[in-house]
Enzyme design. Structure first.
Site, PDB file in Angstrom:
ATOM      1  N   ILE A  12      -3.023   7.914   4.306  1.00  0.00           N
ATOM      2  CA  ILE A  12      -2.337   9.032   4.983  1.00  0.00           C
ATOM      3  C   ILE A  12      -1.703   9.982   3.960  1.00  0.00           C
ATOM      4  O   ILE A  12      -1.852  11.205   4.057  1.00  0.00           O
ATOM      5  CB  ILE A  12      -1.266   8.494   5.967  1.00  0.00           C
ATOM      6  N   ALA A  75       4.441   2.094   1.105  1.00  0.00           N
ATOM      7  CA  ALA A  75       4.980   0.931   1.823  1.00  0.00           C
ATOM      8  C   ALA A  75       4.099  -0.293   1.610  1.00  0.00           C
ATOM      9  O   ALA A  75       2.931  -0.177   1.240  1.00  0.00           O
ATOM     10  CB  ALA A  75       5.055   1.222   3.323  1.00  0.00           C
ATOM     11  N   TYR A 142       7.650  -6.801   8.902  1.00  0.00           N
ATOM     12  CA  TYR A 142       7.249  -5.406   8.652  1.00  0.00           C
ATOM     13  C   TYR A 142       7.974  -4.458   9.617  1.00  0.00           C
ATOM     14  O   TYR A 142       8.531  -3.435   9.201  1.00  0.00           O
ATOM     15  CB  TYR A 142       5.726  -5.288   8.793  1.00  0.00           C
ATOM     16  N   ARG A 209      -4.723  -0.579  21.538  1.00  0.00           N
ATOM     17  CA  ARG A 209      -3.872   0.155  20.604  1.00  0.00           C
ATOM     18  C   ARG A 209      -4.001   1.639  20.917  1.00  0.00           C
ATOM     19  O   ARG A 209      -4.899   2.063  21.661  1.00  0.00           O
ATOM     20  CB  ARG A 209      -4.321  -0.090  19.144  1.00  0.00           C
TER      21      ARG A 209
HETATM   22  N1  LIG Z   1      -2.214   3.527   8.902  1.00  0.00           N
HETATM   23  C1  LIG Z   1      -1.523   3.352  10.010  1.00  0.00           C
HETATM   24  O1  LIG Z   1      -2.090   3.163  11.095  1.00  0.00           O
HETATM   25  C2  LIG Z   1      -0.016   3.374   9.988  1.00  0.00           C
HETATM   26  C3  LIG Z   1       0.682   3.113  11.165  1.00  0.00           C
HETATM   27  C4  LIG Z   1       2.068   3.125  11.157  1.00  0.00           C
HETATM   28  C5  LIG Z   1       2.755   3.438   9.990  1.00  0.00           C
HETATM   29  N2  LIG Z   1       2.049   3.671   8.845  1.00  0.00           N
HETATM   30  C6  LIG Z   1       2.816   3.960   7.617  1.00  0.00           C
HETATM   31  O2  LIG Z   1       2.232   5.055   6.939  1.00  0.00           O
HETATM   32  C7  LIG Z   1       2.370   4.885   5.532  1.00  0.00           C
HETATM   33  C8  LIG Z   1       1.029   5.065   4.834  1.00  0.00           C
HETATM   34  O3  LIG Z   1       0.103   4.120   5.350  1.00  0.00           O
HETATM   35  P1  LIG Z   1      -1.440   4.132   4.906  1.00  0.00           P
HETATM   36  O4  LIG Z   1      -2.219   3.689   6.082  1.00  0.00           O
HETATM   37  O5  LIG Z   1      -1.768   5.417   4.255  1.00  0.00           O
HETATM   38  O6  LIG Z   1      -1.442   2.938   3.848  1.00  0.00           O
HETATM   39  P2  LIG Z   1      -2.008   2.879   2.375  1.00  0.00           P
HETATM   40  O7  LIG Z   1      -1.907   1.450   1.945  1.00  0.00           O
HETATM   41  O8  LIG Z   1      -3.327   3.541   2.271  1.00  0.00           O
HETATM   42  O9  LIG Z   1      -0.940   3.749   1.574  1.00  0.00           O
HETATM   43  C9  LIG Z   1       0.253   3.234   1.069  1.00  0.00           C
HETATM   44  C10 LIG Z   1       0.389   3.702  -0.373  1.00  0.00           C
HETATM   45  O10 LIG Z   1       1.629   3.256  -0.889  1.00  0.00           O
HETATM   46  C11 LIG Z   1       1.415   2.770  -2.221  1.00  0.00           C
HETATM   47  N3  LIG Z   1       2.468   1.802  -2.510  1.00  0.00           N
HETATM   48  C12 LIG Z   1       2.649   0.585  -1.941  1.00  0.00           C
HETATM   49  N4  LIG Z   1       3.731  -0.015  -2.477  1.00  0.00           N
HETATM   50  C13 LIG Z   1       4.246   0.857  -3.379  1.00  0.00           C
HETATM   51  C14 LIG Z   1       5.380   0.814  -4.259  1.00  0.00           C
HETATM   52  N5  LIG Z   1       6.189  -0.259  -4.313  1.00  0.00           N
HETATM   53  N6  LIG Z   1       5.608   1.877  -5.058  1.00  0.00           N
HETATM   54  C15 LIG Z   1       4.795   2.957  -5.031  1.00  0.00           C
HETATM   55  N7  LIG Z   1       3.716   3.051  -4.226  1.00  0.00           N
HETATM   56  C16 LIG Z   1       3.450   2.014  -3.406  1.00  0.00           C
HETATM   57  C17 LIG Z   1       0.028   2.168  -2.192  1.00  0.00           C
HETATM   58  O11 LIG Z   1      -0.572   2.065  -3.477  1.00  0.00           O
HETATM   59  C18 LIG Z   1      -0.711   3.149  -1.288  1.00  0.00           C
HETATM   60  O12 LIG Z   1      -1.289   4.210  -2.033  1.00  0.00           O
HETATM   61  C19 LIG Z   1       3.002   3.505   5.327  1.00  0.00           C
HETATM   62  O13 LIG Z   1       4.388   3.688   5.141  1.00  0.00           O
HETATM   63  C20 LIG Z   1       2.757   2.785   6.636  1.00  0.00           C
HETATM   64  O14 LIG Z   1       3.742   1.824   6.919  1.00  0.00           O
HETATM   65  C21 LIG Z   1       0.695   3.643   8.808  1.00  0.00           C
END
Ligand SMILES: NC(=O)c1ccc[n+]([C@@H]2O[C@H](COP(=O)([O-])OP(=O)(O)OC[C@H]3O[C@@H](n4cnc5c(N)ncnc54)[C@H](O)[C@@H]3O)[C@@H](O)[C@H]2O)c1
Length: 313
Positions: A12, A75, A142, A209
């Site tokens: 995202i 995250a 989480y 979902r």
């Molecule tokens: N994908 C979904 O359906 C969804 C749903 C609800 C919430 N979210 C939230 O959206 C956000 C992005 O999700 P996503 O699907 O793109 O996941 P993703 O895993 O692709 O992206 C998360 C990014 O955070 C980085 N990261 C993780 N831990 C880290 C740290 N300690 N320091 C620095 N960088 C770190 C990872 O390398 C990764 O690039 C997250 O916060 C997630 O909780 C996503």
């Protein structure tokens, strides 16, 4: 504006960074590449490899009023991992946001935007779809850590006048989602189908979902960046889709009639989830526009072209 996007090498965050850059903002990505990939970061974006919990690094990065806005997407987002190792989950999701918030206040950040979660924060729902006033009863570490993050945002808003935006995402899908984790059923199925492999559905596949295409999520972020001060809103469609239906759409896009295999259900998996977009529409004029069949077809096609950028584990 000068914007720090944490997690901008991920699914995202990279789409958001890309669009912000196109709009002329100065974008810096902070990401430790734990699940993200450097090739996801758009060219022209400054990249800082590092951990959001690293006090010194984040403090130096954000010093001297360098950023107007923090868009926080980094995250630990694997629900199963949060159950196995809740301490690690809390370290990244609670201490991480706290570190960013403290450095934001010190560095003069005006607005802090946070990717929270609808499904995991509301828990087993009392009503469908859940609006923002629905009780928050997370049943995973989480969900608890994301809700704690929301609490800290509230605190810094009240104490320090920080503008806060909390976006409670539904299940987001689209190009660049990692198909090798536990989450992201669309990415997992798309990757399998792109390899002509059979897909496994956990349980009967009638668990539902709420799916939102990435383009709509980026739009929600842009609207909140420009128009919202302190707000908590769902980024969902309000529509429940079961896994069997999802598979049918993807199989059609892939042109296959290979049936899915059914495996054992995942223990403790939530049966239903959907979150209402009504408040987002009333306050920001946002609602999801990309129909599910179209979004799924676009996603599948990204997995057989370069835009998926996730071709190996
Ligand atoms: N994908 C979904 O359906 C969804 C749903 C609800 C919430 N979210 C939230 O959206 C956000 C992005 O999700 P996503 O699907 O793109 O996941 P993703 O895993 O692709 O992206 C998360 C990014 O955070 C980085 N990261 C993780 N831990 C880290 C740290 N300690 N320091 C620095 N960088 C770190 C990872 O390398 C990764 O690039 C997250 O916060 C997630 O909780 C996503």
């Amino acid at each position: 504006m000068r914007i720090l996007v944490t997690g901008g090498a991920g699914f995202i965050g990279s789409h958001i960074a890309e669009r912000l850059l196109e709009l002329g903002h100065h974008v810096v990505v902070l990401d430790d590449l734990s699940t993200g990939r450097e090739e996801n970061i758009p060219g022209g974006v400054e990249f800082v490899k590092g951990d959001i919990t690293d006090r010194q690094l984040v403090s130096e990065l954000m010093d001297d009023g360098r950023f107007d806005v923090v868009n926080h997407h980094a995250a630990q987002m694997d629900v199963r991992r949060s159950v196995e190792d809740p301490t690690f989950d809390a370290r990244v999701n609670i201490l991480g946001i706290l570190n960013l918030l403290q450095c934001s206040i010190k560095g003069g950040v005006k607005k802090f935007m946070f990717a929270s979660t609808g499904g995991a924060v509301y828990g087993e729902q009392a009503r469908y779809p859940a609006d923002e006033d629905h009780p928050t009863r997370p049943v995973s570490p989480y969900g608890i850590s994301k809700l704690a993050g929301e609490g800290y945002l509230f605190y810094y808003r009240i104490q320090c006048g920080l503008q806060t935006v909390i976006m409670r995402y539904a299940n987001i899908y689209g190009p660049r989602q990692n198909p090798f984790g536990e989450a992201g059923v669309v990415a997992i199925f798309s990757h399998k189908l792109a390899q002509d492999e059979q897909v496994t559905i956990h349980g009967d596949g009638l668990q539902t979902r709420d799916y939102v295409y990435i383009e709509d999520v980026v739009t929600a972020n842009l609207l909140a960046l420009d128009n919202a001060d302190s707000i908590t809103f769902n980024v969902g469609s309000g529509i429940e889709t079961d896994v069997v239906t999802l598979y049918k759409h993807l199989a059609k896009a892939a042109g296959t009639d290979l049936p899915p295999r059914h495996g054992p259900p995942k223990p403790g998996e939530q049966r239903r989830s959907s979150i209402s977009p009504q408040f987002a529409y009333e306050s920001l004029g946002w609602r999801p526009k990309v129909p599910l069949a179209e979004g799924l077809a676009r996603t599948f096609h990204s997995f057989i072209t370069a835009d998926g950028r996730q071709t190996s584990g």
